[in-house]
Motif scaffolding. Structure first.
Motif, PDB file in Angstrom:
ATOM      1  N   ALA A 134       0.807  -1.223   0.000  1.00  0.00           N
ATOM      2  CA  ALA A 134       0.000   0.000   0.000  1.00  0.00           C
ATOM      3  C   ALA A 134       0.837   1.268   0.000  1.00  0.00           C
ATOM      4  O   ALA A 134       1.945   1.313   0.548  1.00  0.00           O
ATOM      5  N   ARG A 135       0.283   2.303  -0.603  1.00  0.00           N
ATOM      6  CA  ARG A 135       0.737   3.686  -0.464  1.00  0.00           C
ATOM      7  C   ARG A 135      -0.410   4.419   0.214  1.00  0.00           C
ATOM      8  O   ARG A 135      -1.512   4.488  -0.336  1.00  0.00           O
ATOM      9  N   LEU A 136      -0.156   4.948   1.378  1.00  0.00           N
ATOM     10  CA  LEU A 136      -1.239   5.476   2.206  1.00  0.00           C
ATOM     11  C   LEU A 136      -1.318   6.996   2.114  1.00  0.00           C
ATOM     12  O   LEU A 136      -0.350   7.696   2.430  1.00  0.00           O
ATOM     13  N   GLY A 137      -2.491   7.496   1.658  1.00  0.00           N
ATOM     14  CA  GLY A 137      -2.746   8.927   1.611  1.00  0.00           C
ATOM     15  C   GLY A 137      -1.859   9.707   0.673  1.00  0.00           C
ATOM     16  O   GLY A 137      -1.665  10.906   0.841  1.00  0.00           O
ATOM     17  N   ARG A 138      -1.331   9.034  -0.359  1.00  0.00           N
ATOM     18  CA  ARG A 138      -0.384   9.706  -1.242  1.00  0.00           C
ATOM     19  C   ARG A 138      -0.889   9.867  -2.666  1.00  0.00           C
ATOM     20  O   ARG A 138      -0.136  10.173  -3.579  1.00  0.00           O
TER      21      ARG A 138
ATOM     22  N   SER B 248      -2.770   0.813  -4.037  1.00  0.00           N
ATOM     23  CA  SER B 248      -1.852  -0.324  -3.984  1.00  0.00           C
ATOM     24  C   SER B 248      -0.466   0.144  -4.404  1.00  0.00           C
ATOM     25  O   SER B 248      -0.305   1.108  -5.151  1.00  0.00           O
ATOM     26  N   TRP B 249       0.543  -0.543  -3.901  1.00  0.00           N
ATOM     27  CA  TRP B 249       1.945  -0.146  -4.042  1.00  0.00           C
ATOM     28  C   TRP B 249       2.486  -0.726  -5.335  1.00  0.00           C
ATOM     29  O   TRP B 249       2.868  -1.885  -5.411  1.00  0.00           O
ATOM     30  N   LEU B 250       2.476   0.090  -6.390  1.00  0.00           N
ATOM     31  CA  LEU B 250       2.949  -0.368  -7.684  1.00  0.00           C
ATOM     32  C   LEU B 250       3.996   0.596  -8.224  1.00  0.00           C
ATOM     33  O   LEU B 250       3.861   1.816  -8.076  1.00  0.00           O
ATOM     34  N   SER B 251       5.010   0.055  -8.868  1.00  0.00           N
ATOM     35  CA  SER B 251       6.001   0.872  -9.554  1.00  0.00           C
ATOM     36  C   SER B 251       5.687   0.863 -11.047  1.00  0.00           C
ATOM     37  O   SER B 251       4.819   0.109 -11.501  1.00  0.00           O
ATOM     38  N   PRO B 252       6.391   1.681 -11.849  1.00  0.00           N
ATOM     39  CA  PRO B 252       6.174   1.631 -13.305  1.00  0.00           C
ATOM     40  C   PRO B 252       6.518   0.277 -13.917  1.00  0.00           C
ATOM     41  O   PRO B 252       6.188   0.036 -15.082  1.00  0.00           O
ATOM     42  N   TYR B 253       7.155  -0.586 -13.148  1.00  0.00           N
ATOM     43  CA  TYR B 253       7.568  -1.887 -13.668  1.00  0.00           C
ATOM     44  C   TYR B 253       6.729  -3.022 -13.075  1.00  0.00           C
ATOM     45  O   TYR B 253       7.120  -4.188 -13.134  1.00  0.00           O
ATOM     46  N   MET B 254       5.587  -2.671 -12.502  1.00  0.00           N
ATOM     47  CA  MET B 254       4.631  -3.655 -11.995  1.00  0.00           C
ATOM     48  C   MET B 254       3.323  -3.497 -12.765  1.00  0.00           C
ATOM     49  O   MET B 254       2.849  -2.375 -12.969  1.00  0.00           O
ATOM     50  N   VAL B 255       2.741  -4.594 -13.179  1.00  0.00           N
ATOM     51  CA  VAL B 255       1.533  -4.521 -14.001  1.00  0.00           C
ATOM     52  C   VAL B 255       0.416  -5.413 -13.465  1.00  0.00           C
ATOM     53  O   VAL B 255      -0.567  -5.675 -14.160  1.00  0.00           O
ATOM     54  N   HIS B 256       0.562  -5.890 -12.227  1.00  0.00           N
ATOM     55  CA  HIS B 256      -0.458  -6.734 -11.613  1.00  0.00           C
ATOM     56  C   HIS B 256      -0.772  -6.189 -10.225  1.00  0.00           C
ATOM     57  O   HIS B 256       0.119  -6.084  -9.387  1.00  0.00           O
ATOM     58  N   GLY B 257      -2.035  -5.847  -9.979  1.00  0.00           N
ATOM     59  CA  GLY B 257      -2.397  -5.233  -8.711  1.00  0.00           C
ATOM     60  C   GLY B 257      -3.416  -5.995  -7.891  1.00  0.00           C
ATOM     61  O   GLY B 257      -3.905  -5.472  -6.892  1.00  0.00           O
TER      62      GLY B 257
END
Length: 377
Positions: A82-86, A98-107
Protein backbone atom coordinates in the motif's frame (compact mmCIF):
# COMPACT_ATOMS: atom_id res chain seq x y z
CA UNK A 1 -9.98 -41.49 16.11
CA UNK A 2 -7.92 -40.58 19.16
CA UNK A 3 -9.05 -38.08 21.77
CA UNK A 4 -6.27 -35.76 20.62
CA UNK A 5 -7.43 -35.94 16.97
CA UNK A 6 -11.03 -35.29 18.03
CA UNK A 7 -10.03 -32.30 20.15
CA UNK A 8 -7.94 -30.89 17.29
CA UNK A 9 -10.79 -31.28 14.83
CA UNK A 10 -13.25 -29.56 17.16
CA UNK A 11 -10.89 -26.71 18.06
CA UNK A 12 -12.10 -23.41 16.58
CA UNK A 13 -9.95 -21.75 13.94
CA UNK A 14 -7.78 -18.90 15.16
CA UNK A 15 -9.37 -15.49 14.52
CA UNK A 16 -8.33 -13.37 11.56
CA UNK A 17 -6.39 -10.23 12.38
CA UNK A 18 -5.97 -7.33 9.93
CA UNK A 19 -3.27 -4.72 10.50
CA UNK A 20 -1.12 -2.23 8.65
CA UNK A 21 2.53 -3.29 8.82
CA UNK A 22 5.93 -2.35 7.45
CA UNK A 23 8.40 -4.43 5.49
CA UNK A 24 10.33 -5.44 8.62
CA UNK A 25 7.17 -7.10 9.97
CA UNK A 26 6.92 -9.14 6.78
CA UNK A 27 10.61 -10.03 6.75
CA UNK A 28 10.12 -11.66 10.16
CA UNK A 29 7.35 -13.74 8.55
CA UNK A 30 8.93 -14.24 5.14
CA UNK A 31 8.10 -17.95 4.95
CA UNK A 32 4.41 -17.15 5.55
CA UNK A 33 4.59 -14.48 2.84
CA UNK A 34 6.17 -16.98 0.46
CA UNK A 35 3.47 -19.54 1.26
CA UNK A 36 0.65 -17.05 0.60
CA UNK A 37 2.17 -15.96 -2.73
CA UNK A 38 2.63 -19.61 -3.73
CA UNK A 39 -1.03 -20.54 -3.19
CA UNK A 40 -2.89 -17.23 -3.63
CA UNK A 41 -6.27 -17.57 -5.30
CA UNK A 42 -5.10 -15.32 -8.13
CA UNK A 43 -1.32 -15.47 -8.71
CA UNK A 44 0.44 -12.12 -8.63
CA UNK A 45 4.21 -12.17 -9.26
CA UNK A 46 4.53 -8.45 -8.45
CA UNK A 47 3.52 -9.01 -4.82
CA UNK A 48 5.98 -11.85 -4.16
CA UNK A 49 8.80 -11.24 -1.67
CA UNK A 50 11.51 -11.26 -4.34
CA UNK A 51 9.89 -8.62 -6.56
CA UNK A 52 8.85 -6.32 -3.70
CA UNK A 53 12.29 -6.57 -2.09
CA UNK A 54 14.06 -5.86 -5.38
CA UNK A 55 12.15 -2.58 -5.58
CA UNK A 56 12.87 -1.68 -1.96
CA UNK A 57 16.56 -2.53 -2.19
CA UNK A 58 17.13 -0.36 -5.28
CA UNK A 59 14.87 2.54 -4.35
CA UNK A 60 12.80 2.01 -7.50
CA UNK A 61 9.50 1.56 -5.66
CA UNK A 62 7.09 4.24 -4.43
CA UNK A 63 8.34 4.97 -0.94
CA UNK A 64 9.33 2.72 1.92
CA UNK A 65 6.47 0.28 1.54
CA UNK A 66 3.52 -0.40 3.83
CA UNK A 67 1.21 -3.41 3.73
CA UNK A 68 -2.31 -4.27 4.82
CA UNK A 69 -1.88 -7.82 6.07
CA UNK A 70 -4.36 -10.38 7.37
CA UNK A 71 -3.02 -13.16 9.57
CA UNK A 72 -4.50 -16.22 11.21
CA UNK A 73 -2.03 -17.26 13.87
CA UNK A 74 1.33 -17.59 12.11
CA UNK A 75 -0.21 -17.85 8.64
CA UNK A 76 -0.83 -14.96 6.24
CA UNK A 77 -4.17 -15.19 4.43
CA UNK A 78 -4.29 -11.82 2.61
CA UNK A 79 -1.83 -9.10 1.67
CA UNK A 80 -1.98 -5.75 -0.13
CA UNK A 81 1.14 -3.58 -0.53
CA UNK A 82 0.00 0.00 0.00
CA UNK A 83 0.74 3.69 -0.46
CA UNK A 84 -1.24 5.48 2.21
CA UNK A 85 -2.75 8.93 1.61
CA UNK A 86 -0.38 9.71 -1.24
CA UNK A 87 -2.73 9.83 -4.21
CA UNK A 88 -5.96 11.57 -5.16
CA UNK A 89 -9.42 10.69 -6.40
CA UNK A 90 -11.09 13.35 -8.51
CA UNK A 91 -9.82 16.83 -7.68
CA UNK A 92 -9.67 16.96 -3.91
CA UNK A 93 -10.15 13.59 -2.18
CA UNK A 94 -7.07 11.85 -0.85
CA UNK A 95 -6.93 8.11 -1.27
CA UNK A 96 -4.72 5.13 -0.52
CA UNK A 97 -3.47 3.01 -3.39
CA UNK A 98 -1.85 -0.32 -3.98
CA UNK A 99 1.94 -0.15 -4.04
CA UNK A 100 2.95 -0.37 -7.68
CA UNK A 101 6.00 0.87 -9.55
CA UNK A 102 6.17 1.63 -13.30
CA UNK A 103 7.57 -1.89 -13.67
CA UNK A 104 4.63 -3.66 -11.99
CA UNK A 105 1.53 -4.52 -14.00
CA UNK A 106 -0.46 -6.73 -11.61
CA UNK A 107 -2.40 -5.23 -8.71
CA UNK A 108 -4.74 -7.98 -7.54
CA UNK A 109 -4.29 -8.54 -3.77
CA UNK A 110 -2.96 -11.86 -2.51
CA UNK A 111 -5.85 -13.81 -0.95
CA UNK A 112 -5.46 -17.39 0.25
CA UNK A 113 -7.84 -20.11 -0.98
CA UNK A 114 -10.19 -21.76 1.46
CA UNK A 115 -12.18 -19.35 3.58
CA UNK A 116 -11.81 -16.68 0.94
CA UNK A 117 -14.80 -14.54 1.88
CA UNK A 118 -13.59 -14.22 5.47
CA UNK A 119 -10.07 -13.33 4.32
CA UNK A 120 -11.44 -10.72 1.89
CA UNK A 121 -13.69 -9.27 4.60
CA UNK A 122 -10.76 -9.00 7.00
CA UNK A 123 -8.64 -7.34 4.31
CA UNK A 124 -11.39 -4.76 3.77
CA UNK A 125 -11.52 -4.17 7.54
CA UNK A 126 -7.82 -3.36 7.46
CA UNK A 127 -8.25 -1.09 4.44
CA UNK A 128 -11.21 0.78 5.90
CA UNK A 129 -9.16 2.92 8.29
CA UNK A 130 -7.29 4.44 5.35
CA UNK A 131 -10.37 5.76 3.50
CA UNK A 132 -11.02 5.19 -0.23
CA UNK A 133 -8.62 3.11 -2.32
CA UNK A 134 -7.30 2.95 -5.87
CA UNK A 135 -6.19 -0.51 -7.01
CA UNK A 136 -4.76 -0.34 -10.57
CA UNK A 137 -4.33 -3.42 -12.76
CA UNK A 138 -6.75 -5.63 -10.85
CA UNK A 139 -8.21 -8.64 -12.61
CA UNK A 140 -11.93 -7.94 -12.01
CA UNK A 141 -12.94 -11.38 -13.31
CA UNK A 142 -10.16 -13.25 -11.54
CA UNK A 143 -11.09 -15.38 -8.55
CA UNK A 144 -9.61 -12.94 -6.04
CA UNK A 145 -10.97 -9.91 -7.87
CA UNK A 146 -14.52 -11.27 -8.02
CA UNK A 147 -14.54 -12.37 -4.38
CA UNK A 148 -13.15 -9.04 -3.13
CA UNK A 149 -15.73 -7.04 -5.09
CA UNK A 150 -18.59 -9.27 -3.98
CA UNK A 151 -17.66 -9.03 -0.30
CA UNK A 152 -17.14 -5.26 -0.57
CA UNK A 153 -20.56 -4.71 -2.12
CA UNK A 154 -22.22 -7.01 0.44
CA UNK A 155 -20.71 -4.88 3.22
CA UNK A 156 -21.90 -1.61 1.71
CA UNK A 157 -18.64 -0.47 0.14
CA UNK A 158 -18.58 1.46 -3.12
CA UNK A 159 -16.86 -0.70 -5.74
CA UNK A 160 -16.33 0.83 -9.18
CA UNK A 161 -14.18 -0.13 -12.16
CA UNK A 162 -12.28 2.49 -14.16
CA UNK A 163 -10.00 2.15 -17.18
CA UNK A 164 -11.33 -1.29 -18.03
CA UNK A 165 -9.30 -2.97 -20.78
CA UNK A 166 -8.37 -6.39 -22.08
CA UNK A 167 -4.74 -7.40 -21.77
CA UNK A 168 -3.46 -9.67 -24.58
CA UNK A 169 -2.43 -13.10 -23.31
CA UNK A 170 -1.69 -16.39 -25.02
CA UNK A 171 -2.57 -19.82 -23.70
CA UNK A 172 -0.41 -22.59 -25.12
CA UNK A 173 -2.10 -24.58 -27.88
CA UNK A 174 -1.43 -28.09 -29.07
CA UNK A 175 1.43 -26.72 -31.14
CA UNK A 176 2.80 -23.62 -32.83
CA UNK A 177 1.13 -24.39 -36.14
CA UNK A 178 -2.21 -24.84 -34.40
CA UNK A 179 -1.91 -21.35 -32.97
CA UNK A 180 -0.85 -19.80 -36.28
CA UNK A 181 -3.72 -21.44 -38.13
CA UNK A 182 -6.27 -20.44 -35.51
CA UNK A 183 -5.24 -16.91 -34.69
CA UNK A 184 -2.97 -15.23 -37.24
CA UNK A 185 -4.10 -13.64 -40.46
CA UNK A 186 -2.45 -14.50 -43.76
CA UNK A 187 -0.97 -11.00 -43.87
CA UNK A 188 0.61 -11.49 -40.44
CA UNK A 189 2.20 -14.78 -41.49
CA UNK A 190 3.49 -13.32 -44.77
CA UNK A 191 4.80 -10.24 -42.96
CA UNK A 192 6.81 -12.33 -40.52
CA UNK A 193 8.28 -14.43 -43.32
CA UNK A 194 9.23 -11.28 -45.25
CA UNK A 195 10.88 -9.70 -42.17
CA UNK A 196 12.81 -12.90 -41.52
CA UNK A 197 14.16 -12.95 -45.09
CA UNK A 198 15.24 -9.30 -44.84
CA UNK A 199 17.09 -9.85 -41.57
CA UNK A 200 18.67 -13.09 -42.77
CA UNK A 201 20.02 -11.26 -45.82
CA UNK A 202 22.12 -9.12 -43.46
CA UNK A 203 23.81 -12.01 -41.65
CA UNK A 204 23.35 -15.12 -39.52
CA UNK A 205 20.22 -14.93 -37.34
CA UNK A 206 20.22 -16.91 -34.10
CA UNK A 207 18.24 -17.00 -30.87
CA UNK A 208 19.53 -17.44 -27.32
CA UNK A 209 17.66 -17.99 -24.06
CA UNK A 210 19.18 -17.37 -20.64
CA UNK A 211 17.69 -18.33 -17.29
CA UNK A 212 20.59 -17.85 -14.88
CA UNK A 213 24.24 -17.20 -14.24
CA UNK A 214 26.56 -15.10 -16.37
CA UNK A 215 24.48 -15.59 -19.54
CA UNK A 216 21.41 -14.08 -17.89
CA UNK A 217 23.39 -11.14 -16.49
CA UNK A 218 24.85 -10.51 -19.97
CA UNK A 219 21.39 -10.68 -21.55
CA UNK A 220 20.10 -8.06 -19.09
CA UNK A 221 22.99 -5.76 -20.04
CA UNK A 222 22.18 -6.30 -23.72
CA UNK A 223 18.59 -5.28 -23.07
CA UNK A 224 19.64 -2.16 -21.16
CA UNK A 225 21.93 -1.12 -24.02
CA UNK A 226 19.28 -1.69 -26.69
CA UNK A 227 16.57 0.18 -24.78
CA UNK A 228 18.87 3.11 -24.01
CA UNK A 229 19.74 3.38 -27.71
CA UNK A 230 16.08 3.69 -28.76
CA UNK A 231 13.25 6.17 -28.32
CA UNK A 232 12.99 5.48 -24.59
CA UNK A 233 16.61 6.48 -24.21
CA UNK A 234 15.95 9.73 -26.10
CA UNK A 235 12.98 10.46 -23.82
CA UNK A 236 14.91 9.55 -20.69
CA UNK A 237 12.52 6.74 -19.75
CA UNK A 238 14.81 3.78 -20.48
CA UNK A 239 15.69 1.72 -17.42
CA UNK A 240 19.39 2.46 -17.91
CA UNK A 241 18.68 6.21 -17.92
CA UNK A 242 18.27 6.27 -14.12
CA UNK A 243 20.51 4.53 -11.57
CA UNK A 244 17.59 3.17 -9.51
CA UNK A 245 15.77 1.59 -12.46
CA UNK A 246 19.02 0.22 -13.92
CA UNK A 247 19.79 -1.40 -10.56
CA UNK A 248 16.24 -2.75 -10.45
CA UNK A 249 16.62 -4.40 -13.87
CA UNK A 250 19.87 -6.05 -12.83
CA UNK A 251 18.36 -7.32 -9.59
CA UNK A 252 14.80 -8.09 -10.73
CA UNK A 253 15.77 -10.13 -13.77
CA UNK A 254 18.46 -12.14 -11.99
CA UNK A 255 16.31 -13.10 -9.00
CA UNK A 256 17.06 -16.24 -7.04
CA UNK A 257 13.49 -16.85 -5.90
CA UNK A 258 11.51 -20.11 -5.84
CA UNK A 259 8.33 -18.30 -6.94
CA UNK A 260 9.67 -16.11 -9.74
CA UNK A 261 12.12 -17.34 -12.36
CA UNK A 262 13.75 -14.72 -14.62
CA UNK A 263 14.14 -15.43 -18.32
CA UNK A 264 15.79 -13.50 -21.13
CA UNK A 265 15.44 -14.15 -24.86
CA UNK A 266 17.80 -12.58 -27.38
CA UNK A 267 17.68 -12.33 -31.18
CA UNK A 268 21.21 -12.05 -32.56
CA UNK A 269 22.55 -10.96 -35.94
CA UNK A 270 26.04 -12.35 -36.50
CA UNK A 271 26.26 -12.77 -32.72
CA UNK A 272 25.18 -9.19 -31.91
CA UNK A 273 21.94 -8.70 -29.92
CA UNK A 274 19.37 -6.86 -32.03
CA UNK A 275 16.31 -7.59 -29.88
CA UNK A 276 15.85 -8.57 -26.23
CA UNK A 277 12.92 -9.66 -24.10
CA UNK A 278 12.96 -9.96 -20.31
CA UNK A 279 10.31 -12.04 -18.54
CA UNK A 280 9.42 -13.32 -15.09
CA UNK A 281 7.96 -16.84 -15.05
CA UNK A 282 5.69 -17.54 -12.10
CA UNK A 283 3.13 -20.26 -11.46
CA UNK A 284 2.90 -21.31 -15.08
CA UNK A 285 2.77 -17.86 -16.67
CA UNK A 286 5.61 -15.98 -18.35
CA UNK A 287 5.12 -12.25 -17.85
CA UNK A 288 6.94 -10.46 -20.69
CA UNK A 289 7.69 -7.25 -18.85
CA UNK A 290 10.35 -5.53 -20.98
CA UNK A 291 11.38 -5.64 -24.63
CA UNK A 292 13.79 -3.61 -26.75
CA UNK A 293 15.24 -3.82 -30.25
CA UNK A 294 17.76 -2.11 -32.53
CA UNK A 295 15.73 0.65 -34.16
CA UNK A 296 18.29 0.91 -36.97
CA UNK A 297 16.93 -2.45 -38.14
CA UNK A 298 13.26 -1.51 -37.81
CA UNK A 299 12.57 -2.46 -41.45
CA UNK A 300 13.39 -6.08 -40.55
CA UNK A 301 11.14 -6.04 -37.42
CA UNK A 302 13.63 -7.73 -35.05
CA UNK A 303 11.36 -7.22 -32.01
CA UNK A 304 8.47 -8.90 -33.77
CA UNK A 305 10.67 -11.77 -34.93
CA UNK A 306 11.86 -12.32 -31.37
CA UNK A 307 8.29 -12.46 -30.07
CA UNK A 308 7.56 -15.09 -32.72
CA UNK A 309 10.55 -17.10 -31.51
CA UNK A 310 9.32 -16.90 -27.91
CA UNK A 311 5.93 -18.23 -29.01
CA UNK A 312 7.66 -21.06 -30.88
CA UNK A 313 9.71 -21.89 -27.78
CA UNK A 314 6.59 -21.87 -25.60
CA UNK A 315 5.06 -24.60 -27.75
CA UNK A 316 8.28 -26.53 -28.31
CA UNK A 317 9.58 -26.61 -24.74
CA UNK A 318 6.55 -25.84 -22.53
CA UNK A 319 8.53 -23.44 -20.34
CA UNK A 320 5.12 -22.00 -19.34
CA UNK A 321 1.45 -22.65 -19.93
CA UNK A 322 0.68 -19.07 -20.82
CA UNK A 323 2.28 -15.82 -22.00
CA UNK A 324 1.18 -12.53 -20.45
CA UNK A 325 2.00 -9.50 -22.60
CA UNK A 326 2.05 -7.26 -19.50
CA UNK A 327 0.66 -4.55 -21.77
CA UNK A 328 -2.59 -2.81 -22.55
CA UNK A 329 -4.32 -2.84 -25.97
CA UNK A 330 -2.67 -0.90 -28.76
CA UNK A 331 0.54 -2.91 -29.22
CA UNK A 332 1.69 -5.61 -31.60
CA UNK A 333 0.57 -8.17 -29.01
CA UNK A 334 -3.03 -7.48 -30.05
CA UNK A 335 -2.37 -9.50 -33.19
CA UNK A 336 0.10 -12.04 -31.84
CA UNK A 337 -1.84 -13.05 -28.72
CA UNK A 338 -5.42 -14.14 -29.45
CA UNK A 339 -6.62 -14.47 -25.83
CA UNK A 340 -7.65 -11.65 -23.50
CA UNK A 341 -7.60 -11.03 -19.75
CA UNK A 342 -9.71 -8.17 -18.33
CA UNK A 343 -7.87 -5.61 -16.21
CA UNK A 344 -9.16 -2.43 -14.60
CA UNK A 345 -8.57 0.04 -11.83
CA UNK A 346 -10.74 -0.97 -8.89
CA UNK A 347 -11.98 1.93 -6.76
CA UNK A 348 -13.11 0.98 -3.26
CA UNK A 349 -14.63 3.25 -0.61
CA UNK A 350 -15.90 2.20 2.84
CA UNK A 351 -19.57 2.63 3.76
CA UNK A 352 -20.50 6.27 4.32
CA UNK A 353 -17.79 7.65 2.00
CA UNK A 354 -19.39 9.19 -1.10
CA UNK A 355 -17.36 9.19 -4.31
CA UNK A 356 -19.98 10.34 -6.81
CA UNK A 357 -18.29 13.53 -8.02
CA UNK A 358 -14.78 12.06 -7.73
CA UNK A 359 -15.70 9.12 -9.95
CA UNK A 360 -17.24 11.44 -12.54
CA UNK A 361 -14.07 13.52 -12.62
CA UNK A 362 -11.91 10.40 -12.97
CA UNK A 363 -14.07 9.10 -15.83
CA UNK A 364 -13.82 12.46 -17.60
CA UNK A 365 -10.03 12.50 -17.19
CA UNK A 366 -9.78 9.06 -18.76
CA UNK A 367 -11.98 10.04 -21.70
CA UNK A 368 -9.78 13.08 -22.31
CA UNK A 369 -6.61 10.97 -22.13
CA UNK A 370 -8.04 8.44 -24.60
CA UNK A 371 -9.00 11.17 -27.07
CA UNK A 372 -5.54 12.73 -26.79
CA UNK A 373 -3.84 9.42 -27.50
CA UNK A 374 -6.06 8.85 -30.54
CA UNK A 375 -5.28 12.33 -31.83
CA UNK A 376 -1.54 11.73 -31.45
CA UNK A 377 -1.76 8.42 -33.34
Amino acid sequence: MSALDLATRRAPAAPLRAQTVDHAWLVARRSAWQALAAEALTPNPDFTPGVIEAHLATGAGPGAGRFVAVARGDALVALLPARLGRTWLGLSRRAAASWLSPYMVHGTPLIAPGDTEAAAAALLDGMAEHGPWRLPFVGPESEAGRRLRAVAEAQGWTAALLSAAERPVLARRAGYEALVTEAWSRNRRLGLARARRRLSALGAVTVETATGGASLAAAVEAFLTLELGGWKGRRGTAMAARPASAALARRLFTLDDPLVAPRADLLLLDGRPVAASLALVSRGTAHLLKTAYDEGLARTAPGLLLEDEIIRSLHATGFAERLDSASLPGTVFDELYPDREPVAELILAPPGVSLGSALRVEAAKRRATTLLKRARR
